[in-house]
Design an enzyme around this catalytic site. Sequence first.
Site, mmCIF file in Angstrom:
data_model
loop_
_atom_site.group_PDB
_atom_site.id
_atom_site.type_symbol
_atom_site.label_atom_id
_atom_site.label_comp_id
_atom_site.label_asym_id
_atom_site.label_seq_id
_atom_site.Cartn_x
_atom_site.Cartn_y
_atom_site.Cartn_z
ATOM 1 N N CYS A 89 0.868 -1.181 0.000
ATOM 2 C CA CYS A 89 0.000 0.000 0.000
ATOM 3 C C CYS A 89 0.902 1.227 0.000
ATOM 4 O O CYS A 89 1.645 1.451 0.963
ATOM 5 C CB CYS A 89 -0.924 -0.008 1.213
ATOM 6 N N GLY A 90 0.841 2.012 -1.066
ATOM 7 C CA GLY A 90 1.728 3.156 -1.194
ATOM 8 C C GLY A 90 1.374 4.303 -0.272
ATOM 9 O O GLY A 90 2.229 4.818 0.454
ATOM 10 N N HIS A 91 0.097 4.734 -0.288
ATOM 11 C CA HIS A 91 -0.280 5.842 0.593
ATOM 12 C C HIS A 91 -0.139 5.419 2.050
ATOM 13 O O HIS A 91 0.265 6.215 2.904
ATOM 14 C CB HIS A 91 -1.714 6.315 0.283
ATOM 15 N N HIS A 222 -8.453 -3.811 -7.454
ATOM 16 C CA HIS A 222 -8.730 -2.387 -7.569
ATOM 17 C C HIS A 222 -9.128 -2.041 -9.006
ATOM 18 O O HIS A 222 -8.735 -2.722 -9.952
ATOM 19 C CB HIS A 222 -7.489 -1.565 -7.204
ATOM 20 N N ASP A 247 -10.365 5.968 -3.354
ATOM 21 C CA ASP A 247 -9.147 6.452 -2.714
ATOM 22 C C ASP A 247 -9.083 7.968 -2.834
ATOM 23 O O ASP A 247 -9.157 8.520 -3.923
ATOM 24 C CB ASP A 247 -7.930 5.813 -3.386
ATOM 25 N N CYS A 251 -3.138 7.213 -4.842
ATOM 26 C CA CYS A 251 -2.908 5.782 -4.723
ATOM 27 C C CYS A 251 -1.487 5.415 -5.174
ATOM 28 O O CYS A 251 -1.141 5.558 -6.350
ATOM 29 C CB CYS A 251 -3.933 4.970 -5.504
ATOM 30 N N GLY A 252 -0.686 4.942 -4.217
ATOM 31 C CA GLY A 252 0.710 4.643 -4.514
ATOM 32 C C GLY A 252 0.916 3.440 -5.396
ATOM 33 O O GLY A 252 1.665 3.492 -6.390
ATOM 34 N N THR A 253 0.251 2.314 -5.066
ATOM 35 C CA THR A 253 0.401 1.140 -5.926
ATOM 36 C C THR A 253 -0.336 1.342 -7.248
ATOM 37 O O THR A 253 0.079 0.811 -8.286
ATOM 38 C CB THR A 253 -0.092 -0.140 -5.219
#
Length: 335
Positions: A89-91, A222, A247, A251-253
């Site tokens: 999870c990026g964020h 997603h 989101d 969204c990082g990913t």
Amino acid sequence: MRHTFFCIDGHTAGNPVRLVAGGAPLLRGATMGERRLDFLARFDWIRTGLCFEPRGHSMMSGGFLYPPSREDSDGGILFIETSGCLPMCGHGTIGLVTFGLEHGLLHPRVPGRLRLEVPAGMIDIEYTENQGRVTGVRIRNVPAYVAATGIGIEVPGLDALTVDVAYGGNYYAIVEPQGAYTGLDALGARRILELSPQVREAVRARFHPVHPADPAIEGVSHVLWADRGLTRAGSRNAVFYGDNAIDRSPCGTGTSARLAHLHHKGLLAPGEPFVHESYIHSRFIGTIESETTIPSPAGPIPAIVPLIEGSAISTGFNTIWIEPEDQFRHGFQVI
């Protein structure tokens, strides 16, 4: 028996992050991937209790920090959110690292740098500080790649769509403007929430990705709605996840997956910064650090190494109790 969890709450680019700083369960496993599976098998009630209503909401996400399981790591992260325990999870990483550093829960061996293990693999972090505040976090994410292109689906209200699937730590169905879908503002948040589950199920019926290096990472989770007006400098997106969530961050990913997708289409080269805006216009900066490959039984898969940069803000402390007498101790969802 009452279970008590001490949390640091905040957000990354508008999307919530809950760092569970006290109350993390002891997990079995030699890697964070194995620990993720153990958590899901024995402690998933903690995730639902902390993320679902009444203690959370549809967008709630966060995670736990764990001691390193490898000598070359500064620590490990287990992610939790309403949709499950994500491989990456990026964020969430940006928020958890920010809060962990600011409150002395992470101790980098090299100032300004961290090497962390997540269920999807190893990630490298660079961060900046000013007067005790972490002002920016850049993630060198796991390799991202395009898993499938040209998947044709039918969705009532949008008719025929052509969708691509890319991986950036999770698998994304990427919908670019086409036909009746002309852009985010024309579609609107309500319609995104209505249509995304249908898009995801239609894609799942046609294609089931499995990561070549870890079969526990599988399936499209997603939906990324790309906006019109794409330039080499950036664009806007909205990512749908869980059962009822958009989101609030870019969204990082999802940004990692989009970088791989644009590179695959010949629209983004290594070293070019790409500004990715969220539905609420908050921003991450994504860059392709380099091209790489992912080994697979069928041969090497072309991939990219994504860099994702953003910042987070803590908003307060939160001590949460989960008691056996509470009929909603494991949480609930109203969809």
